[in-house]
Motif scaffolding. Sequence first.
Motif, PDB file in Angstrom:
ATOM      1  N   MET A  53      84.763  31.075  21.558  1.00 45.90           N
ATOM      2  CA  MET A  53      86.204  31.298  21.552  1.00 45.90           C
ATOM      3  C   MET A  53      86.517  32.651  20.926  1.00 45.90           C
ATOM      4  SD  MET A  53      86.968  27.339  20.509  1.00 45.90           S
ATOM      5  CE  MET A  53      88.587  27.555  19.958  1.00 45.90           C
ATOM      6  N   SER A  54      87.718  33.118  21.171  1.00 47.26           N
ATOM      7  CA  SER A  54      88.099  34.446  20.692  1.00 47.26           C
ATOM      8  C   SER A  54      88.082  34.542  19.167  1.00 47.26           C
ATOM      9  CB  SER A  54      89.476  34.830  21.224  1.00 47.26           C
ATOM     10  OG  SER A  54      90.464  33.922  20.755  1.00 47.26           O
ATOM     11  N   GLY A  55      88.208  33.423  18.476  1.00 50.41           N
ATOM     12  CA  GLY A  55      88.189  33.442  17.017  1.00 50.41           C
ATOM     13  C   GLY A  55      86.799  33.548  16.411  1.00 50.41           C
ATOM     14  N   HIS A  56      85.769  33.401  17.232  1.00 53.99           N
ATOM     15  CA  HIS A  56      84.403  33.537  16.731  1.00 53.99           C
ATOM     16  C   HIS A  56      84.076  35.013  16.516  1.00 53.99           C
ATOM     17  CE1 HIS A  56      83.662  29.437  18.649  1.00 53.99           C
ATOM     18  NE2 HIS A  56      83.439  29.284  17.351  1.00 53.99           N
ATOM     19  N   THR A  57      83.518  35.305  15.374  1.00 53.07           N
ATOM     20  CA  THR A  57      83.142  36.682  15.056  1.00 53.07           C
ATOM     21  C   THR A  57      81.726  36.951  15.559  1.00 53.07           C
ATOM     22  OG1 THR A  57      82.171  36.094  12.929  1.00 53.07           O
ATOM     23  CG2 THR A  57      84.542  36.608  12.949  1.00 53.07           C
ATOM     24  N   PRO A  58      81.356  38.219  15.704  1.00 49.34           N
ATOM     25  CA  PRO A  58      79.971  38.535  16.076  1.00 49.34           C
ATOM     26  C   PRO A  58      78.962  37.916  15.105  1.00 49.34           C
ATOM     27  CG  PRO A  58      81.336  40.462  16.396  1.00 49.34           C
ATOM     28  CD  PRO A  58      82.197  39.433  15.700  1.00 49.34           C
TER      29      PRO A  58
ATOM     30  N   THR B 119      74.691  33.978  13.991  1.00 44.50           N
ATOM     31  CA  THR B 119      74.230  32.847  13.183  1.00 44.50           C
ATOM     32  C   THR B 119      73.953  31.636  14.071  1.00 44.50           C
ATOM     33  OG1 THR B 119      75.440  33.628  11.253  1.00 44.50           O
ATOM     34  CG2 THR B 119      74.845  31.300  11.278  1.00 44.50           C
ATOM     35  N   SER B 120      74.852  31.367  15.002  1.00 44.37           N
ATOM     36  CA  SER B 120      74.660  30.242  15.924  1.00 44.37           C
ATOM     37  C   SER B 120      73.437  30.455  16.805  1.00 44.37           C
ATOM     38  CB  SER B 120      75.901  30.042  16.796  1.00 44.37           C
ATOM     39  OG  SER B 120      76.995  29.660  16.001  1.00 44.37           O
ATOM     40  N   ALA B 121      73.292  31.660  17.331  1.00 42.74           N
ATOM     41  CA  ALA B 121      72.138  31.963  18.177  1.00 42.74           C
ATOM     42  C   ALA B 121      70.832  31.809  17.399  1.00 42.74           C
ATOM     43  CB  ALA B 121      72.258  33.369  18.751  1.00 42.74           C
ATOM     44  N   ASP B 122      70.811  32.264  16.164  1.00 40.25           N
ATOM     45  CA  ASP B 122      69.610  32.114  15.326  1.00 40.25           C
ATOM     46  C   ASP B 122      69.300  30.641  15.082  1.00 40.25           C
ATOM     47  OD1 ASP B 122      69.362  34.859  15.211  1.00 40.25           O
ATOM     48  OD2 ASP B 122      70.228  35.032  13.190  1.00 40.25           O
TER      49      ASP B 122
END
Length: 66
Positions: free
Chosen positions: A43-48, A53-56
């Motif tokens: 979502m647009s509220g997710h920061t890089p 962190t999620s991908a890791d």
Amino acid sequence: MPLETPLGASIRWHRLVEKGVFTGLSIFPAVAAGEAILRMCVMSGHTPEMLRTSADAVASVLRQPL
């Protein structure tokens, strides 16, 4: 992301929740019998940083044996 079995997907889903990454677990009849997927929504509220962190966390959980 397609996963090996519904049970394996459930285990990986739980491990992600423990790391603070929330996904949707889809099993039959939403997907073919014997298969499972985890769905993630960006979502647009997710920061890089949140995305990294999620991908890791996902990479870490997928490397772990069941």
